[in-house]
Design a protein around this motif. Structure first.
Motif, PDB file in Angstrom:
ATOM      1  N   ALA A 121     -10.239   1.496  -0.539  1.00 23.72           N
ATOM      2  CA  ALA A 121     -10.376   2.554  -1.290  1.00 23.72           C
ATOM      3  C   ALA A 121      -9.811   2.093  -2.781  1.00 23.72           C
ATOM      4  O   ALA A 121     -10.458   2.232  -3.771  1.00 23.72           O
ATOM      5  CB  ALA A 121      -9.642   3.874  -0.833  1.00 23.72           C
ATOM      6  N   VAL A 122      -8.528   1.466  -2.619  1.00 17.76           N
ATOM      7  CA  VAL A 122      -8.001   0.903  -4.097  1.00 17.76           C
ATOM      8  C   VAL A 122      -8.856  -0.163  -4.315  1.00 17.76           C
ATOM      9  O   VAL A 122      -9.247  -0.064  -5.714  1.00 17.76           O
ATOM     10  CB  VAL A 122      -6.612   0.413  -3.636  1.00 17.76           C
ATOM     11  CG1 VAL A 122      -6.127  -0.736  -4.759  1.00 17.76           C
ATOM     12  CG2 VAL A 122      -5.573   1.292  -3.147  1.00 17.76           C
ATOM     13  N   ILE A 123      -9.355  -1.092  -3.657  1.00 16.42           N
ATOM     14  CA  ILE A 123      -9.997  -2.119  -4.294  1.00 16.42           C
ATOM     15  C   ILE A 123     -11.419  -1.715  -4.789  1.00 16.42           C
ATOM     16  O   ILE A 123     -11.945  -2.144  -6.029  1.00 16.42           O
ATOM     17  CB  ILE A 123     -10.133  -3.281  -3.269  1.00 16.42           C
ATOM     18  CG1 ILE A 123      -8.749  -3.903  -3.016  1.00 16.42           C
ATOM     19  CG2 ILE A 123     -11.173  -4.389  -3.578  1.00 16.42           C
ATOM     20  CD1 ILE A 123      -8.853  -4.917  -1.904  1.00 16.42           C
ATOM     21  N   SER A 124     -12.323  -0.885  -3.887  1.00 21.83           N
ATOM     22  CA  SER A 124     -13.449  -0.695  -4.469  1.00 21.83           C
ATOM     23  C   SER A 124     -13.254   0.363  -5.646  1.00 21.83           C
ATOM     24  O   SER A 124     -14.360   0.261  -6.471  1.00 21.83           O
ATOM     25  CB  SER A 124     -14.225   0.082  -3.294  1.00 21.83           C
ATOM     26  OG  SER A 124     -13.686   1.243  -2.919  1.00 21.83           O
ATOM     27  N   VAL A 125     -12.699   1.211  -5.579  1.00 15.11           N
ATOM     28  CA  VAL A 125     -12.397   2.161  -6.962  1.00 15.11           C
ATOM     29  C   VAL A 125     -12.216   1.452  -8.039  1.00 15.11           C
ATOM     30  O   VAL A 125     -12.412   1.486  -9.130  1.00 15.11           O
ATOM     31  CB  VAL A 125     -11.533   3.376  -6.459  1.00 15.11           C
ATOM     32  CG1 VAL A 125     -11.144   4.264  -7.855  1.00 15.11           C
ATOM     33  CG2 VAL A 125     -12.183   4.405  -5.494  1.00 15.11           C
TER      34      VAL A 125
END
Length: 185
Positions: A121-125
């Motif tokens: 979630a952190v990386i994709s967002v």
């Protein structure tokens, strides 16, 4: 080091810079174990504690490999499609929380989500924010041969091509040596 952010979705700068730099750091120098991953997240300002899981190291490696498909995507539409898939896989409902002296803020995760789930979630967002606000070309591979490190362009002019000064200098030396020499008179 940048500002603290607990889950990478809130407390990001407007460009998602720290999350993308974390992903590049993991891709360019993969930690030997789970503790190394957690240390890296702290180095990039994440304050949350991840509940230990059996597959944290290998699961996070899969997240990074999936993210590298975004880095290597040949065109913007493919990058967007891959990022949308990754964000959908990490979807959770938002909630207000107040922990670690950070004040009230939003989390887009459950408290017991695994390290790989949260990092996806952190990386994709973060990558989506970075590319959508700074332009889709600001993520790629180092132009210095044979280097294959990821380059996250955070420059003002949007022209960063090398992962380090070292790679830029090596490329400059190669270009200089490749120039034809003037005949002696």
């Amino acid at each position: 080091m940048g500002p603290s952010w607990c889950n990478g979705v809130m407390h990001l700068n407007p460009y998602g810079e720290y999350a993308v730099l974390l992903a590049a750091s993991l891709a360019n120098e993969w930690p030997d174990d789970r503790e190394g991953i957690e240390e890296r997240t702290r180095a990039f300002g994440m304050t949350m504690v991840f509940p230990p899981g059996r597959d944290d190291h290998s699961g996070t490696r899969t997240v990074v490999e999936d993210w590298l498909r975004v880095v290597d995507a040949p065109e913007d539409g493919e990058r967007a499609r891959l990022l949308n898939e990754q964000m959908a896989a990490a979807a959770a409902y938002p909630r207000l929380t107040d922990h670690d002296g950070e004040g009230w803020h939003l989390h887009y995760r459950d408290d017991d989500d695994s390290m790989p789930f949260v990092l996806r979630a952190v990386i994709s967002v973060g990558t989506s924010l970075h590319l959508a606000t700074r332009r889709m070309h600001r993520l790629g591979r180092c132009a210095g041969e044979p280097c294959r490190n990821v380059v996250v362009d955070v420059t003002r002019n949007g022209r960063q091509r090398y992962c380090s000064v070292r790679c830029a200098n090596r490329a400059a030396v190669r270009r200089h040596r490749a120039r034809p020499t003037a005949p002696a008179s």
